[in-house]
Scaffold this active site. Sequence first.
Site, PDB file in Angstrom:
ATOM      1  N   GLY A  30       9.543   3.724  -7.222  1.00  0.00           N
ATOM      2  CA  GLY A  30       9.741   2.794  -8.336  1.00  0.00           C
ATOM      3  C   GLY A  30       8.976   1.502  -8.135  1.00  0.00           C
ATOM      4  O   GLY A  30       8.041   1.455  -7.340  1.00  0.00           O
ATOM      5  N   GLY A  35      -1.416   0.993  -9.318  1.00  0.00           N
ATOM      6  CA  GLY A  35      -1.737   1.987  -8.277  1.00  0.00           C
ATOM      7  C   GLY A  35      -1.031   3.298  -8.567  1.00  0.00           C
ATOM      8  O   GLY A  35      -1.641   4.375  -8.568  1.00  0.00           O
ATOM      9  N   HIS A  36       0.284   3.209  -8.836  1.00  0.00           N
ATOM     10  CA  HIS A  36       1.056   4.416  -9.168  1.00  0.00           C
ATOM     11  C   HIS A  36       0.518   5.058 -10.457  1.00  0.00           C
ATOM     12  O   HIS A  36       0.359   6.272 -10.533  1.00  0.00           O
ATOM     13  CB  HIS A  36       2.524   4.063  -9.418  1.00  0.00           C
ATOM     14  CG  HIS A  36       3.229   3.441  -8.251  1.00  0.00           C
ATOM     15  ND1 HIS A  36       3.711   2.159  -8.265  1.00  0.00           N
ATOM     16  CD2 HIS A  36       3.543   3.939  -7.028  1.00  0.00           C
ATOM     17  CE1 HIS A  36       4.311   1.893  -7.117  1.00  0.00           C
ATOM     18  NE2 HIS A  36       4.218   2.942  -6.341  1.00  0.00           N
ATOM     19  N   GLN A  60      13.720   6.592   5.256  1.00  0.00           N
ATOM     20  CA  GLN A  60      12.433   6.140   5.781  1.00  0.00           C
ATOM     21  C   GLN A  60      12.413   4.645   6.091  1.00  0.00           C
ATOM     22  O   GLN A  60      11.407   4.113   6.549  1.00  0.00           O
ATOM     23  CB  GLN A  60      11.297   6.512   4.832  1.00  0.00           C
ATOM     24  CG  GLN A  60      11.221   5.689   3.558  1.00  0.00           C
ATOM     25  CD  GLN A  60      10.171   6.244   2.616  1.00  0.00           C
ATOM     26  OE1 GLN A  60      10.312   7.336   2.085  1.00  0.00           O
ATOM     27  NE2 GLN A  60       9.085   5.502   2.420  1.00  0.00           N
ATOM     28  N   GLU A 147      -4.277   6.925  -0.992  1.00  0.00           N
ATOM     29  CA  GLU A 147      -4.896   6.635   0.311  1.00  0.00           C
ATOM     30  C   GLU A 147      -4.440   5.287   0.844  1.00  0.00           C
ATOM     31  O   GLU A 147      -4.685   4.964   2.003  1.00  0.00           O
ATOM     32  CB  GLU A 147      -6.428   6.662   0.187  1.00  0.00           C
ATOM     33  CG  GLU A 147      -6.964   8.065   0.059  1.00  0.00           C
ATOM     34  CD  GLU A 147      -8.477   8.121   0.041  1.00  0.00           C
ATOM     35  OE1 GLU A 147      -9.128   7.050  -0.002  1.00  0.00           O
ATOM     36  OE2 GLU A 147      -9.015   9.242   0.053  1.00  0.00           O
ATOM     37  N   GLN A 152       0.394   8.379   6.042  1.00  0.00           N
ATOM     38  CA  GLN A 152       1.407   9.184   5.336  1.00  0.00           C
ATOM     39  C   GLN A 152       0.757  10.359   4.607  1.00  0.00           C
ATOM     40  O   GLN A 152       1.195  11.510   4.733  1.00  0.00           O
ATOM     41  CB  GLN A 152       2.138   8.271   4.345  1.00  0.00           C
ATOM     42  CG  GLN A 152       2.919   8.982   3.274  1.00  0.00           C
ATOM     43  CD  GLN A 152       3.616   8.004   2.344  1.00  0.00           C
ATOM     44  OE1 GLN A 152       4.506   7.285   2.756  1.00  0.00           O
ATOM     45  NE2 GLN A 152       3.223   7.977   1.087  1.00  0.00           N
ATOM     46  N   SER A 185       4.144  -2.563  -4.193  1.00  0.00           N
ATOM     47  CA  SER A 185       5.394  -3.074  -4.772  1.00  0.00           C
ATOM     48  C   SER A 185       5.874  -4.294  -3.981  1.00  0.00           C
ATOM     49  O   SER A 185       6.547  -5.167  -4.507  1.00  0.00           O
ATOM     50  CB  SER A 185       6.470  -1.991  -4.730  1.00  0.00           C
ATOM     51  OG  SER A 185       5.974  -0.809  -5.302  1.00  0.00           O
ATOM     52  N   ARG A 186       5.497  -4.354  -2.705  1.00  0.00           N
ATOM     53  CA  ARG A 186       5.952  -5.458  -1.852  1.00  0.00           C
ATOM     54  C   ARG A 186       5.230  -6.771  -2.166  1.00  0.00           C
ATOM     55  O   ARG A 186       5.721  -7.841  -1.812  1.00  0.00           O
ATOM     56  CB  ARG A 186       5.742  -5.114  -0.373  1.00  0.00           C
ATOM     57  CG  ARG A 186       6.687  -4.047   0.118  1.00  0.00           C
ATOM     58  CD  ARG A 186       6.620  -3.919   1.624  1.00  0.00           C
ATOM     59  NE  ARG A 186       7.741  -3.175   2.162  1.00  0.00           N
ATOM     60  CZ  ARG A 186       7.766  -1.865   2.314  1.00  0.00           C
ATOM     61  NH1 ARG A 186       6.724  -1.148   1.967  1.00  0.00           N
ATOM     62  NH2 ARG A 186       8.833  -1.262   2.798  1.00  0.00           N
TER      63      ARG A 186
HETATM   64  P1  AMP Z   1       5.463   4.072  -3.138  1.00  0.00           P
HETATM   65  O1  AMP Z   1       6.235   3.906  -4.418  1.00  0.00           O
HETATM   66  O2  AMP Z   1       5.002   2.777  -2.558  1.00  0.00           O
HETATM   67  O3  AMP Z   1       6.164   4.961  -2.161  1.00  0.00           O
HETATM   68  O4  AMP Z   1       4.127   4.826  -3.527  1.00  0.00           O
HETATM   69  C1  AMP Z   1       4.124   6.040  -4.221  1.00  0.00           C
HETATM   70  C2  AMP Z   1       2.755   6.630  -4.176  1.00  0.00           C
HETATM   71  O5  AMP Z   1       1.815   5.731  -4.761  1.00  0.00           O
HETATM   72  C3  AMP Z   1       2.258   6.895  -2.740  1.00  0.00           C
HETATM   73  O6  AMP Z   1       1.523   8.099  -2.723  1.00  0.00           O
HETATM   74  C4  AMP Z   1       1.368   5.702  -2.474  1.00  0.00           C
HETATM   75  O7  AMP Z   1       0.367   5.945  -1.511  1.00  0.00           O
HETATM   76  C5  AMP Z   1       0.755   5.484  -3.855  1.00  0.00           C
HETATM   77  N1  AMP Z   1       0.267   4.117  -3.992  1.00  0.00           N
HETATM   78  C6  AMP Z   1       0.961   2.964  -3.801  1.00  0.00           C
HETATM   79  N2  AMP Z   1       0.162   1.898  -3.964  1.00  0.00           N
HETATM   80  C7  AMP Z   1      -1.079   2.381  -4.245  1.00  0.00           C
HETATM   81  C8  AMP Z   1      -2.338   1.789  -4.499  1.00  0.00           C
HETATM   82  N3  AMP Z   1      -2.519   0.466  -4.491  1.00  0.00           N
HETATM   83  N4  AMP Z   1      -3.394   2.601  -4.752  1.00  0.00           N
HETATM   84  C9  AMP Z   1      -3.239   3.951  -4.761  1.00  0.00           C
HETATM   85  N5  AMP Z   1      -2.071   4.571  -4.530  1.00  0.00           N
HETATM   86  C10 AMP Z   1      -1.010   3.800  -4.266  1.00  0.00           C
END
Ligand code: AMP
Length: 253
Positions: A30, A35-36, A60, A147, A152, A185-186
């Site tokens: 969320g 990026g998402h 995690q 990436e 991960q 998100s951070r």
């Molecule tokens: P998260 O919600 O942070 O767990 O991210 C969910 C997915 O989005 C994971 O596969 C992350 O690697 C990807 N993700 C998060 N931030 C980015 C970003 N800036 N660029 C590309 N993928 C991202």
Amino acid sequence: MKVYNDINAWLSMRKELSTHLSLGVVMTMGALHEGHLSLMRQSKQENDRTLVTIFVNPTQFDNKNDLQKYPKTWESDCDLLQQVEIDYLLAPRVSHIYPAHDYFYMNENHFSQQLCGLSRPNHFQGVLTIVLKLLNLAQAQRAYFGEKDYQQAKLIQKMTQCFFLPTQIILHPTIRDPDGLALSSRNTRLSETGREKATFFARLLKTEKSVLNMKHQLELEGIQVDYLEEIGQHRFGAVWIEDIRLIDNCAKP
Ligand code: AMP
């Protein structure tokens, strides 16, 4: 968009989805950003249907404080998903994913012990466990990972190979703000000064400076380095800024 909080309701729907239709899945915690959304757009291009999952995975987080402070923006997430025209949203309850007295976890004992794994004990155990559960629930042809979280993504790719899982794992390039900072998100928790420091870190990582030199420069800026390492042709970094842990990586310049 159809929203599922109940795993069984989702599985019934999944059974009914025609085998002629391909499904792509994007797993998130969320607090969605561009990026998402970029991963979701790729999934929409390559599949007939796209499933997004939102689940803030407690196993995690090695740090309870980090889990509590993780941004939760359900309403605006749903708006964004509607705008991108996502077909299905699965947001399962913690008690359904981790029933009481459930002691099964997925482990990797090599790469997961390096980089983020060193400073976040059991982090990748939690990641691989939730990804395995969600891959099994989604039964998708393709799953998309950023990436941005390179270690991960590589571990997930390896896990699917090792266990002969049928879903193809696709890596998507890191999406950045124009100043070079990787979207995360951070980032929303950073002050203006914190953000400047984060951008400094992102830019420095891509320079031809040695790891030692970079560490020195970061410390001079008052940025606490968790790790800065080169493995093969790749460079990885993690820093603490204002009590927030940020990670980034790039091909070795
Ligand atoms: P998260 O919600 O942070 O767990 O991210 C969910 C997915 O989005 C994971 O596969 C992350 O690697 C990807 N993700 C998060 N931030 C980015 C970003 N800036 N660029 C590309 N993928 C991202």
